[in-house]
Design an enzyme around this catalytic site. Structure first.
Site, PDB file in Angstrom:
ATOM      1  N   HIS A   1       0.830  -1.212   0.000  1.00 57.20           N
ATOM      2  CA  HIS A   1       0.000   0.000   0.000  1.00 57.20           C
ATOM      3  C   HIS A   1       0.862   1.258   0.000  1.00 57.20           C
ATOM      4  O   HIS A   1       0.564   2.214  -0.725  1.00 57.20           O
ATOM      5  CB  HIS A   1      -0.949   0.011   1.199  1.00 57.20           C
ATOM      6  CG  HIS A   1      -1.911  -1.123   1.196  1.00 57.20           C
ATOM      7  ND1 HIS A   1      -2.711  -1.427   2.276  1.00 57.20           N
ATOM      8  CD2 HIS A   1      -2.201  -2.062   0.253  1.00 57.20           C
ATOM      9  CE1 HIS A   1      -3.453  -2.489   1.986  1.00 57.20           C
ATOM     10  NE2 HIS A   1      -3.156  -2.893   0.774  1.00 57.20           N
TER      11      HIS A   1
ATOM     12  N   HIS B   1      -9.191  -2.360  -5.362  1.00 56.14           N
ATOM     13  CA  HIS B   1      -8.122  -2.585  -4.393  1.00 56.14           C
ATOM     14  C   HIS B   1      -7.069  -3.532  -4.956  1.00 56.14           C
ATOM     15  O   HIS B   1      -5.869  -3.368  -4.675  1.00 56.14           O
ATOM     16  CB  HIS B   1      -8.646  -3.138  -3.073  1.00 56.14           C
ATOM     17  CG  HIS B   1      -7.544  -3.303  -2.073  1.00 56.14           C
ATOM     18  ND1 HIS B   1      -7.015  -2.239  -1.372  1.00 56.14           N
ATOM     19  CD2 HIS B   1      -6.806  -4.388  -1.704  1.00 56.14           C
ATOM     20  CE1 HIS B   1      -6.027  -2.659  -0.613  1.00 56.14           C
ATOM     21  NE2 HIS B   1      -5.871  -3.967  -0.802  1.00 56.14           N
TER      22      HIS B   1
ATOM     23  N   ASP C   1      -3.108  -2.830  -5.075  1.00 59.09           N
ATOM     24  CA  ASP C   1      -2.062  -3.780  -4.691  1.00 59.09           C
ATOM     25  C   ASP C   1      -1.078  -4.013  -5.823  1.00 59.09           C
ATOM     26  O   ASP C   1       0.143  -4.038  -5.622  1.00 59.09           O
ATOM     27  CB  ASP C   1      -2.685  -5.128  -4.301  1.00 59.09           C
ATOM     28  CG  ASP C   1      -3.222  -5.151  -2.880  1.00 59.09           C
ATOM     29  OD1 ASP C   1      -2.955  -4.206  -2.114  1.00 59.09           O
ATOM     30  OD2 ASP C   1      -3.911  -6.126  -2.541  1.00 59.09           O
TER      31      ASP C   1
ATOM     32  N   HIS D   1      -0.140 -11.193  -4.890  1.00 64.27           N
ATOM     33  CA  HIS D   1       1.213 -10.700  -4.642  1.00 64.27           C
ATOM     34  C   HIS D   1       2.289 -11.632  -5.208  1.00 64.27           C
ATOM     35  O   HIS D   1       3.282 -11.170  -5.775  1.00 64.27           O
ATOM     36  CB  HIS D   1       1.422 -10.511  -3.140  1.00 64.27           C
ATOM     37  CG  HIS D   1       0.413  -9.604  -2.511  1.00 64.27           C
ATOM     38  ND1 HIS D   1       0.310  -8.276  -2.847  1.00 64.27           N
ATOM     39  CD2 HIS D   1      -0.550  -9.841  -1.578  1.00 64.27           C
ATOM     40  CE1 HIS D   1      -0.669  -7.734  -2.144  1.00 64.27           C
ATOM     41  NE2 HIS D   1      -1.209  -8.665  -1.372  1.00 64.27           N
TER      42      HIS D   1
END
Length: 304
Positions: free
Chosen positions: A80, A239, A243, A266
């Site tokens: 973030h 969101h 990310d 991720h």
């Protein structure tokens, strides 16, 4: 276009989403060619040394992007704050913290945007280095995929897929081209999210210990539990884009290209960065002597 750093040091406090620990965070200006670095002020010796960020240091991707060094030093949930740094085009900064995780704040990147606004962003006397994608690079795994394609600018498109009634109520795909759309307006307020049924499992594994309705969207079997609901109708996919932007900026330089992902996370975002850097024919380093030569996508935020 020139490199950027902060005009002054800025500090904040908060709680780690996964560790649950109180965190004091300081973002410092840094000289040209320094890059983005982290330092754990609560550790001594080799563990407390400055960590220059690189994609190869992301060695834990369970629900976040976490640095784990050869000395065992951890800096967790960096995506973030990295997303906010990418939005402002910050090339050089030293981020210090006294705990193993960046504070979650409200679950979005907006508090970090406010911190950078308070500090101010200044240009430095050295050209900014960009990575320009020259050919398509794609990574696939277990029904997921991500790719970068050549594009004269920077745009991000993502599609999510969850077998849950809440997600059937919002569009699963979102695309943003930063040549004409604003990160702060379209992306920065989107919060992280999680499922109530996963909380017990997460906490048994030392994750989500600091999560609550003030720093995450929480979903039960049928609905969103947060009293105020969603900030965007499609906040979930936005969101995921937030990310992804943070994960991609772990390379330390803006990327000229078009990113697209399907059910990305991720781990696969980091795998794409590593795949690009491992294939020297897939990219080139570029600098722009005059601002008019720089793609419009990188002029979204003005300096002081």
């Amino acid at each position: 276009m020139k490199q950027r750093t902060l005009a002054k040091t800025i500090t904040a406090t908060g709680v780690g989403l996964h560790s649950g620990e109180r965190v004091s965070l300081t973002i410092n200006p840094a000289p040209v060619h320094y890059g983005i670095a982290f330092r754990r002020t609560d550790l001594a010796g080799a563990q407390g040394e400055v960590i220059k960020l690189h994609p190869n240091l992301i060695n834990d991707t369970r629900l976040s992007s976490t640095i784990v060094t050869e000395h065992g030093t951890r800096v967790g949930t960096i995506e973030h704050i990295m997303s906010a740094l990418a939005a402002y085009g910050v090339d050089n900064a030293l981020i210090e913290l006294n705990a193993p995780e960046i504070p979650i704040m409200d679950g979005s990147s907006l508090p970090f945007i406010f911190l950078l606004q308070d500090a101010g962003i200044i240009e430095q006397n050295a050209p900014k280095k960009f990575i320009r994608i020259l050919k398509t690079v794609e990574v696939q795994e277990a029904g997921k995929w991500v790719k970068f394609e050549p594009y004269d600018g920077f745009k991000v498109a993502l599609t999510i897929e969850f077998d849950h009634p809440v997600f059937n109520q919002s569009p699963p795909r979102f695309e943003i081209d930063f040549a004409g759309q604003s990160y702060i307006e379209e992306i920065a307020r989107a919060r992280t999210f999680g499922f109530m049924q996963e909380v017990e499992f997460m906490r048994k594994n030392g994750l989500g210990l600091g999560g609550n309705l003030s720093n995450a969207i929480v979903i039960d079997e049928t609905d969103v539990l947060n009293p105020d609901g969603l900030r965007y109708p499609d906040e979930f996919v936005r969101h995921k884009i937030l990310d992804a932007i943070g994960d991609l900026y772990i390379v330390g330089h803006p990327i000229i290209g078009a990113f697209e992902g399907y059910k990305s996370g991720h781990a696969i975002n980091n795998a794409l960065l590593r795949a690009i850097l491992a294939d020297e024919s897939s990219f080139e380093w570029v600098e722009f002597g005059e601002n008019e030569d720089t793609p419009n996508a990188f002029f979204g935020v003005e300096t002081l």
